[in-house]
Design a protein around this motif. Structure first.
Motif, short mmCIF file in Angstrom:
data_model
loop_
_atom_site.label_atom_id
_atom_site.label_comp_id
_atom_site.label_asym_id
_atom_site.label_seq_id
_atom_site.Cartn_x
_atom_site.Cartn_y
_atom_site.Cartn_z
N SER A 160 0.66 -1.16 0.04
CA SER A 160 0.01 -0.13 -0.11
C SER A 160 0.68 1.26 0.21
N ALA A 161 2.37 1.47 0.35
CA ALA A 161 3.06 2.40 0.13
C ALA A 161 4.78 1.54 0.76
N SER A 162 4.72 2.51 -0.74
CA SER A 162 6.96 1.77 -0.55
C SER A 162 7.26 2.43 0.33
N LEU A 163 8.86 1.44 0.27
CA LEU A 163 9.84 2.57 0.78
C LEU A 163 9.95 4.32 0.75
N PRO A 164 10.53 4.62 1.50
CA PRO A 164 11.42 6.26 0.45
C PRO A 164 12.21 6.50 -0.36
N ALA A 165 11.98 7.41 -1.78
CA ALA A 165 12.91 6.93 -2.59
C ALA A 165 14.27 7.58 -2.62
N ALA A 166 14.77 6.92 -3.98
CA ALA A 166 16.94 8.05 -2.81
C ALA A 166 16.28 9.08 -3.64
N SER A 167 17.15 10.30 -2.87
CA SER A 167 17.30 11.70 -3.12
C SER A 167 17.89 11.28 -4.64
N TRP A 192 10.00 -4.18 -0.51
CA TRP A 192 11.82 -4.22 -1.48
C TRP A 192 11.14 -4.10 -2.86
N ALA A 193 10.66 -5.01 -2.89
CA ALA A 193 10.61 -4.70 -4.49
C ALA A 193 9.78 -4.04 -5.22
N ALA A 194 8.54 -3.39 -4.74
CA ALA A 194 8.01 -1.83 -5.20
C ALA A 194 9.55 -1.19 -4.90
N ARG A 195 10.01 -1.48 -3.95
CA ARG A 195 10.55 0.06 -4.21
C ARG A 195 12.00 -0.17 -5.65
N LEU A 196 12.59 -1.25 -5.32
CA LEU A 196 13.55 -1.58 -6.65
C LEU A 196 12.67 -1.39 -8.41
N THR A 197 11.42 -1.56 -8.06
CA THR A 197 10.36 -1.54 -9.52
C THR A 197 10.54 0.19 -9.75
N ALA A 198 10.13 0.89 -8.41
CA ALA A 198 10.06 2.62 -8.64
C ALA A 198 10.97 3.23 -9.43
N ALA A 199 12.26 2.46 -8.56
CA ALA A 199 13.49 2.81 -9.50
C ALA A 199 13.66 2.68 -10.07
N ARG A 200 13.36 1.43 -10.86
CA ARG A 200 13.97 1.01 -12.07
C ARG A 200 12.95 2.07 -12.69
N ALA A 201 11.88 2.07 -12.58
CA ALA A 201 10.98 2.76 -13.50
C ALA A 201 11.26 4.21 -13.89
N ALA A 202 12.11 5.26 -12.82
CA ALA A 202 12.32 6.30 -11.93
C ALA A 202 13.78 6.52 -13.22
N GLY A 203 14.12 5.11 -14.06
CA GLY A 203 16.09 4.95 -14.12
C GLY A 203 16.77 5.58 -12.84
N ARG A 204 16.33 4.94 -11.90
CA ARG A 204 17.82 5.13 -10.97
C ARG A 204 17.96 4.12 -10.49
N LEU A 205 17.92 2.77 -10.78
CA LEU A 205 18.65 1.24 -10.27
C LEU A 205 19.69 1.46 -9.50
N THR A 206 20.27 2.33 -10.43
CA THR A 206 22.09 2.10 -9.80
C THR A 206 22.30 3.25 -8.98
N ASP A 207 21.40 4.13 -8.80
CA ASP A 207 21.67 5.08 -7.89
C ASP A 207 21.61 4.97 -6.21
N GLU A 208 20.31 3.87 -6.63
CA GLU A 208 19.17 3.19 -5.62
C GLU A 208 20.19 2.57 -4.65
N LEU A 209 20.56 0.74 -5.31
CA LEU A 209 21.72 0.46 -5.02
C LEU A 209 22.48 1.27 -4.50
#
Length: 472
Positions: free
Chosen positions: A10-17, A364-381
């Motif tokens: 229902s809610a995801s983890l905080p997004a990276a800066s 974690w799946a929601a957080r990583l999926t959102a990061a990939r969709a935003a094109g910042r998966l590498t920055d997130e990791l």
């Protein structure tokens, strides 16, 4: 939690800066201008080493030739102590300052890592320097009083006044460091809340009571429109708090799980400072970790699981695996206490100065999926590298599609020999292909290479309590 692999919390983890700008990178790179300064202090430390042995040699010669009286020996020893204390101050500035303001040295896991370095920051470093200066001033003042016959009253007076000024300034600095740290944490927390971030709420996760359970309750208020079952009283939210606090429960003695000593006589095991009521660094780390509930290792009912390597749990409680960048896996059926042990180790890591982040596998799946969709998966990791310990709870309760499975593989591969993962699962590693499909073998290979695997077996603690309540 739904069995649909595409289900979102229902809610995801905080997004990276957002990514740092080029100008920001350039400004940040100027920190290397300080590096020569620290190497200069290393040379100064070499001078003090020479001074120490020169004074020691003179003392030995005077003693051997009978030219040293008691006063001379005492003054000479105090000079040696003075040199050592100044050298200690120098090494604290060199190592702590370089680690804090220039670059990480990478001592995690080193057997000789200083105790204070694991939780040093700018406030802690300033307080330690101030207390070291007070110690050096004390030695100087003692030297003056030992040699009082050759010291003028004017020098004694001003030496005492200066020493008291050092004590007062150190006390004021120590007092101010707490509120300053609290203000910084609260402003950061307010910014996160204003952004609407927070860990997801798993409405399908059962809540349990008592020790040794694997209960998970909502860590923060759910997003609008989500429905959450009522929270048990023992995990209720106190007024004005954003974190569930467990009510006092009877703690069962656990001989093989040693208690974690508080970092100060005023700080409780959960990191709360009873002197002023402000949140300490440990408390801030516990809040930032987003644990679903506060559970301590000492509260775990280790007599309940039929199968549990209690020596392994006690060994993990020393947190050596975090410094060594090793992984931990708790494997067992639901209700055997895997989440309790994971949260307990995470709480202890926070109290020891490590940053921790907790979330379920679905979150974690929601957080990583959102990061990939935003094109910042590498920055997130890369951003997650700031947390020496990540906890992935409830692996296996929901199977994942191929894309999500590859995201988990990238998380495991990125942290391989770089930082620790703590995973709880209801399935042994040999059955992870049921969860992650074709990505499972490569993921398991990296996850288990440097890992402590603890197996738990037994009936569900929650079901046992429910059955006992029904029988009564």
């Amino acid at each position: 939690m739904s069995g649909n692999s595409h289900a979102q919390p229902s809610a995801s983890l905080p997004a990276a800066s957002p990514p740092t700008t080029t100008l920001g990178y350039a400004l940040f790179a100027t920190r290397w201008l300080q590096a020569p300064l620290y190497f200069g202090l290393v040379a100064a430390q070499g001078v003090y080493v020479y001074k120490f042995f020169n004074e020691l040699w003179n003392l030995i010669l005077r003693c051997v030739t009978g030219q040293a009286d008691e006063t001379y020996v005492m003054l000479a020893v105090l000079k040696l102590v003075d040199v050592v204390m100044i050298a200690n101050l120098l090494i604290m500035v060199i190592v702590g300052g370089y680690e804090t303001f220039v670059s990480r040295i990478g001592l995690q896991g080193h057997r000789d890592q200083p105790e204070w370095l694991s939780h040093v920051n700018s406030n802690v470093l300033k307080v330690k320097l101030a207390t070291a200066i007070v110690g050096i001033s004390s030695v100087h003042l003692l030297q003056m009083f030992v040699d009082v016959h050759h010291t003028s009253h004017h020098s004694l007076l001003w030496g005492t006044v200066i020493h008291m000024a050092f004590i007062a300034s150190a006390a004021i600095l120590a007092y101010m460091s707490g509120p300053m740290a609290e203000q910084g944490h609260r402003s950061g927390k307010g910014h996160a809340e204003g952004a609407g971030s927070g860990p997801g709420v798993d409405t399908g996760t059962g809540t349990g009571t008592g020790t040794g359970t694997e209960s998970v309750v909502p860590a923060f208020a759910p997003s609008a429109g989500s429905s959450v079952s009522s929270v048990p009283a023992e995990f209720s939210f106190p007024a004005g708090s954003s974190f569930p606090v467990a009510a006092p429960t009877a703690v069962r003695a656990a001989g093989s799980i040693p208690a974690q000593a508080a970092s100060s006589p005023y700080e409780s095991r959960d990191g709360y400072d009873s002197r002023d009521g402000y949140e300490t660094g440990a408390e801030a780390r516990i809040l930032d970790a987003r644990f679903p509930a506060r559970k301590l290792l000492e509260e775990f009912d280790e007599e309940y699981p039929r199968v549990l390597d209690r020596e392994a749990v006690a060994r993990l409680g020393k947190l050596d695996f975090v410094g060594a960048r090793r992984n931990v896996l708790f494997v067992g059926p639901p209700g055997t206490g895997k989440t309790h042990l994971a949260v307990g180790l995470g709480m202890r890591a926070c109290q020891s100065g490590h940053r921790v982040l907790f979330a379920t596998a679905a979150q974690w799946a929601a957080r990583l999926t959102a990061a990939r969709a935003a094109g910042r998966l590498t920055d997130e990791l890369v951003a997650l590298d700031a947390h020496p310990l990540l906890i992935v709870d409830e692996v296996g309760y929901t199977p994942f599609d191929t894309d999500t499975a590859h995201l988990f593989f990238q998380l495991v591969a990125h942290r391989y020999e770089r930082a620790s993962l703590l995973v709880t699962s209801d399935r042994p590693l040999g059955r992870w292909d049921e969860i992650f499909g074709g990505a499972a073998p490569a993921m398991v290979d990296r996850l288990a290479h440097h890992a402590e695997i603890v197996r738990l077996e037994g009936d569900s603690y929650r079901m046992r309590r429910a059955t006992s309540a029904w029988a009564e």
